[in-house]
Design a protein around this motif. Structure first.
Motif, PDB file in Angstrom:
ATOM      1  N   THR A  15      36.927  -2.103  -1.896  1.00  0.00           N
ATOM      2  CA  THR A  15      35.978  -1.293  -2.667  1.00  0.00           C
ATOM      3  C   THR A  15      34.709  -1.017  -1.867  1.00  0.00           C
ATOM      4  O   THR A  15      34.115   0.076  -1.959  1.00  0.00           O
ATOM      5  N   GLU A  16      34.274  -1.998  -1.049  1.00  0.00           N
ATOM      6  CA  GLU A  16      33.032  -1.833  -0.294  1.00  0.00           C
ATOM      7  C   GLU A  16      33.149  -0.757   0.782  1.00  0.00           C
ATOM      8  O   GLU A  16      32.113  -0.277   1.311  1.00  0.00           O
ATOM      9  N   LYS A  17      34.386  -0.361   1.132  1.00  0.00           N
ATOM     10  CA  LYS A  17      34.577   0.665   2.156  1.00  0.00           C
ATOM     11  C   LYS A  17      34.525   2.077   1.586  1.00  0.00           C
ATOM     12  O   LYS A  17      34.604   3.042   2.353  1.00  0.00           O
ATOM     13  N   LEU A  18      34.401   2.230   0.276  1.00  0.00           N
ATOM     14  CA  LEU A  18      34.412   3.540  -0.373  1.00  0.00           C
ATOM     15  C   LEU A  18      32.996   3.979  -0.686  1.00  0.00           C
ATOM     16  O   LEU A  18      32.126   3.156  -0.992  1.00  0.00           O
ATOM     17  N   ASP A  19      32.784   5.298  -0.628  1.00  0.00           N
ATOM     18  CA  ASP A  19      31.511   5.835  -1.095  1.00  0.00           C
ATOM     19  C   ASP A  19      31.604   6.072  -2.600  1.00  0.00           C
ATOM     20  O   ASP A  19      32.642   5.817  -3.232  1.00  0.00           O
ATOM     21  N   GLU A  20      30.548   6.585  -3.190  1.00  0.00           N
ATOM     22  CA  GLU A  20      30.509   6.726  -4.645  1.00  0.00           C
ATOM     23  C   GLU A  20      31.541   7.727  -5.150  1.00  0.00           C
ATOM     24  O   GLU A  20      32.187   7.523  -6.185  1.00  0.00           O
ATOM     25  N   ARG A  21      31.703   8.855  -4.417  1.00  0.00           N
ATOM     26  CA  ARG A  21      32.666   9.854  -4.861  1.00  0.00           C
ATOM     27  C   ARG A  21      34.102   9.330  -4.755  1.00  0.00           C
ATOM     28  O   ARG A  21      34.954   9.628  -5.593  1.00  0.00           O
ATOM     29  N   LYS A  81      34.963   6.150  -4.986  1.00  0.00           N
ATOM     30  CA  LYS A  81      35.119   5.191  -6.074  1.00  0.00           C
ATOM     31  C   LYS A  81      35.440   5.905  -7.390  1.00  0.00           C
ATOM     32  O   LYS A  81      36.288   5.471  -8.159  1.00  0.00           O
ATOM     33  N   GLU A  82      34.738   7.004  -7.631  1.00  0.00           N
ATOM     34  CA  GLU A  82      34.994   7.763  -8.856  1.00  0.00           C
ATOM     35  C   GLU A  82      36.429   8.305  -8.870  1.00  0.00           C
ATOM     36  O   GLU A  82      37.105   8.299  -9.900  1.00  0.00           O
ATOM     37  N   LEU A  83      36.911   8.779  -7.686  1.00  0.00           N
ATOM     38  CA  LEU A  83      38.286   9.273  -7.605  1.00  0.00           C
ATOM     39  C   LEU A  83      39.299   8.158  -7.907  1.00  0.00           C
ATOM     40  O   LEU A  83      40.258   8.363  -8.675  1.00  0.00           O
ATOM     41  N   CYS A  84      39.079   6.980  -7.316  1.00  0.00           N
ATOM     42  CA  CYS A  84      40.014   5.868  -7.550  1.00  0.00           C
ATOM     43  C   CYS A  84      39.998   5.437  -9.011  1.00  0.00           C
ATOM     44  O   CYS A  84      41.045   5.043  -9.565  1.00  0.00           O
ATOM     45  N   GLN A  85      38.837   5.483  -9.649  1.00  0.00           N
ATOM     46  CA  GLN A  85      38.764   5.113 -11.053  1.00  0.00           C
ATOM     47  C   GLN A  85      39.528   6.108 -11.942  1.00  0.00           C
ATOM     48  O   GLN A  85      40.256   5.716 -12.844  1.00  0.00           O
ATOM     49  N   VAL A  86      39.368   7.392 -11.670  1.00  0.00           N
ATOM     50  CA  VAL A  86      40.026   8.414 -12.491  1.00  0.00           C
ATOM     51  C   VAL A  86      41.529   8.422 -12.239  1.00  0.00           C
ATOM     52  O   VAL A  86      42.333   8.479 -13.171  1.00  0.00           O
ATOM     53  N   VAL A  87      41.901   8.354 -10.949  1.00  0.00           N
ATOM     54  CA  VAL A  87      43.324   8.382 -10.607  1.00  0.00           C
ATOM     55  C   VAL A  87      43.988   7.034 -10.880  1.00  0.00           C
ATOM     56  O   VAL A  87      45.211   6.958 -10.923  1.00  0.00           O
ATOM     57  N   ARG A  88      43.195   5.986 -11.096  1.00  0.00           N
ATOM     58  CA  ARG A  88      43.702   4.618 -11.313  1.00  0.00           C
ATOM     59  C   ARG A  88      44.517   4.172 -10.097  1.00  0.00           C
ATOM     60  O   ARG A  88      45.684   3.785 -10.205  1.00  0.00           O
ATOM     61  N   LEU A  89      43.821   4.216  -8.934  1.00  0.00           N
ATOM     62  CA  LEU A  89      44.434   3.839  -7.672  1.00  0.00           C
ATOM     63  C   LEU A  89      43.568   2.769  -7.031  1.00  0.00           C
ATOM     64  O   LEU A  89      42.346   2.922  -6.934  1.00  0.00           O
ATOM     65  N   LEU A 146      37.102  -1.254 -10.745  1.00  0.00           N
ATOM     66  CA  LEU A 146      37.238  -1.610  -9.328  1.00  0.00           C
ATOM     67  C   LEU A 146      36.516  -2.891  -8.958  1.00  0.00           C
ATOM     68  O   LEU A 146      36.529  -3.281  -7.779  1.00  0.00           O
ATOM     69  N   THR A 147      35.923  -3.574  -9.917  1.00  0.00           N
ATOM     70  CA  THR A 147      35.124  -4.763  -9.610  1.00  0.00           C
ATOM     71  C   THR A 147      36.023  -5.851  -9.039  1.00  0.00           C
ATOM     72  O   THR A 147      37.021  -6.247  -9.651  1.00  0.00           O
ATOM     73  N   GLY A 148      35.659  -6.315  -7.804  1.00  0.00           N
ATOM     74  CA  GLY A 148      36.388  -7.409  -7.181  1.00  0.00           C
ATOM     75  C   GLY A 148      37.635  -7.000  -6.444  1.00  0.00           C
ATOM     76  O   GLY A 148      38.282  -7.859  -5.824  1.00  0.00           O
ATOM     77  N   LEU A 149      38.023  -5.723  -6.463  1.00  0.00           N
ATOM     78  CA  LEU A 149      39.225  -5.292  -5.764  1.00  0.00           C
ATOM     79  C   LEU A 149      38.948  -5.163  -4.270  1.00  0.00           C
ATOM     80  O   LEU A 149      37.883  -4.655  -3.863  1.00  0.00           O
ATOM     81  N   PRO A 150      39.854  -5.616  -3.410  1.00  0.00           N
ATOM     82  CA  PRO A 150      39.614  -5.536  -1.953  1.00  0.00           C
ATOM     83  C   PRO A 150      39.560  -4.083  -1.485  1.00  0.00           C
ATOM     84  O   PRO A 150      40.342  -3.234  -1.934  1.00  0.00           O
TER      85      PRO A 150
END
Length: 438
Positions: free
Chosen positions: A368-374, A376-384, A362-366
């Motif tokens: 990302t700063e609006k997400l909390d840690e959980r 972010k983890e969901l977006c990484q796993v789901v690849r969204l 998610l580094t540099g993706l627009p």
């Protein structure tokens, strides 16, 4: 001498009539022979240097050669009939000869020209001589063998393009309907000059088409392309590189003869072997090897090193499926096969144990700063990507407020993405308390 066609018989020097056996040949006049019929000979015909008291020979073929009851004239007629009608068409052969039956022609030909031990021994000696001569050459070449005789419309007959060995012909020729242009042409005396020239031009065009037909047929026979299966088996004896070259250069085979084309392919096959050997020797030189004994040791160590590298590669592959029991069992079987010196059998992993995609970075993706840690983890796993997740989240929240609750089927109708991803997002929002089940 054949009595069927008078144009094939020589004329008498005295009366100019076509000669019928027996006739007289002067033994002293020459080099042009003086031939006389019996009537002119009995009258004592003389012409220039030829005198009536010259020595003479009686020319006749009415005597047996190979078998009693078959004269030399009938032997010649039989061979010509077989040449015209084709081997095996004994009914047509007997009809052309007119003096023998079908069974007599077949038995006499098979006995004296096919199964004759004198002829077979001669053919064997000629064949052995050809083999010895081919063995001395650099590239042995043999013309195509007599192909098999398949039944009509069989698989082998189609593979051989409808070739009929008994007639040395094809069932369907190249430009098979070329004769249709001539079927209505008739030369008559009252044709105008233009019409006559037009008909002659059509005949010339037909002759050119016949020449092209014969040219293609000659290429097929000379290069041994009649039996396609045998030709393909000969191609497979070359390495893959030479096979590709053979396929590319096949179109030029009609320009040169079969021997020259085979020499060209064989020379390139030799070139590939030499290049491979040169690369191997250059590898030895770079490794500091200067003797063939050291080269053998190098090859043995190289094989061991490649086996170890393959084992490490297989281990890295199986570690990706470490949570899959089936993948682990496959790796263990491969390892056991390698240790036993057997080539491992590569088994395709089914969809149930397919490789898991790595987490999304998610580094540099627009967004990302609006997400909390959980989240972010969901977006990484789901690849969204975060922007899409925030849009889907807001749509589910609005629908949940409007209806007072939300079912999974409603969430899937709102979000047109993979159903598994939708379920993970739905379960996450339920678990975090953002939405309620209906």
């Amino acid at each position: 001498m054949d009595d069927g066609d008078p144009l094939d018989r020589p004329p008498c020097r005295g009366c100019s009539s076509y000669l019928v056996e027996p006739y007289i040949k002067c033994a002293e006049c020459g080099p042009s022979p003086v031939l006389l019929c019996l009537q002119c000979f009995t009258r004592g015909f003389e012409h220039k240097k030829h005198l009536s008291d010259h020595k003479y020979e009686i020319m006749t073929s009415d005597f047996p050669v190979l078998e009693a009851g078959w004269t030399a004239q009938e032997e010649i007629a039989l061979l010509e009939a077989v040449m015209d009608c084709g081997f095996g068409n004994w009914q047509d052969v007997a009809y052309q000869m007119r003096t023998k039956t079908k069974d007599e022609c077949e038995s006499h030909y098979m006995k004296n020209f096919i199964n004759n031990p004198l002829f077979s021994s001669t053919l064997l000696s000629l064949r052995s001589f050809e083999e010895l001569r081919a063995a001395d050459s650099a590239i042995p070449f043999r013309p195509t063998d007599d192909p098999p005789r398949p039944t009509f419309d069989s698989v082998l007959s189609r593979d051989m393009a409808g070739y009929m060995p008994a007639r040395a012909d094809f069932m369907e020729e190249f430009d098979n309907y070329a004769e249709w242009d001539l079927k209505d042409i008739d030369f008559v005396d009252d044709d105008s000059d233009i019409l006559h020239a037009l008909k002659v031009a059509v005949v010339d065009i037909y002759h050119s088409r016949l020449k092209e037909r014969q040219r293609r047929k000659k290429i097929i026979r000379d290069h041994g392309l009649i039996n396609l299966r045998k030709f393909q088996m000969l191609e497979r004896r070359y390495p893959k590189e030479v096979q590709d070259l053979y396929e590319a250069m096949r179109r030029f085979a009609r320009v040169v003869g079969p021997m020259e084309h085979d020499k060209f392919i064989e020379s390139h096959a030799l070139e590939f072997d030499l290049r491979r050997e040169i690369l191997r020797l250059q590898e030895y030189r770079r490794a500091g090897i200067r003797s063939f004994c050291s080269a053998r040791v190098y090859e043995r160590v190289k094989r061991v090193r490649e086996d170890e590298r393959r084992k490490r590669t297989m281990l890295c592959d199986v570690l990706q499926y470490v949570h899959d029991n089936r993948a682990c069992q496959q790796w263990l079987h491969k390892q056991a096969a390698i240790d036993a010196g057997i080539s491992p059998v590569v088994t395709t992993i089914t969809a149930t144990s397919r490789r898991t995609a790595p987490p999304l970075n998610l580094t540099g993706l627009p967004g990302t700063e609006k997400l909390d840690e959980r989240e972010k983890e969901l977006c990484q796993v789901v690849r969204l990507v975060p922007g899409a997740y925030l849009e889907y989240k807001q749509a589910l929240l609005n629908e949940c407020r409007r209806q007072g609750g939300l079912r999974l089927a409603q969430a899937r109708s709102l979000i047109k993405i993979d159903v598994n991803k939708t379920r993970k997002i739905y379960d996450f929002l339920i678990r975090e308390g953002h939405i309620n089940k209906a």
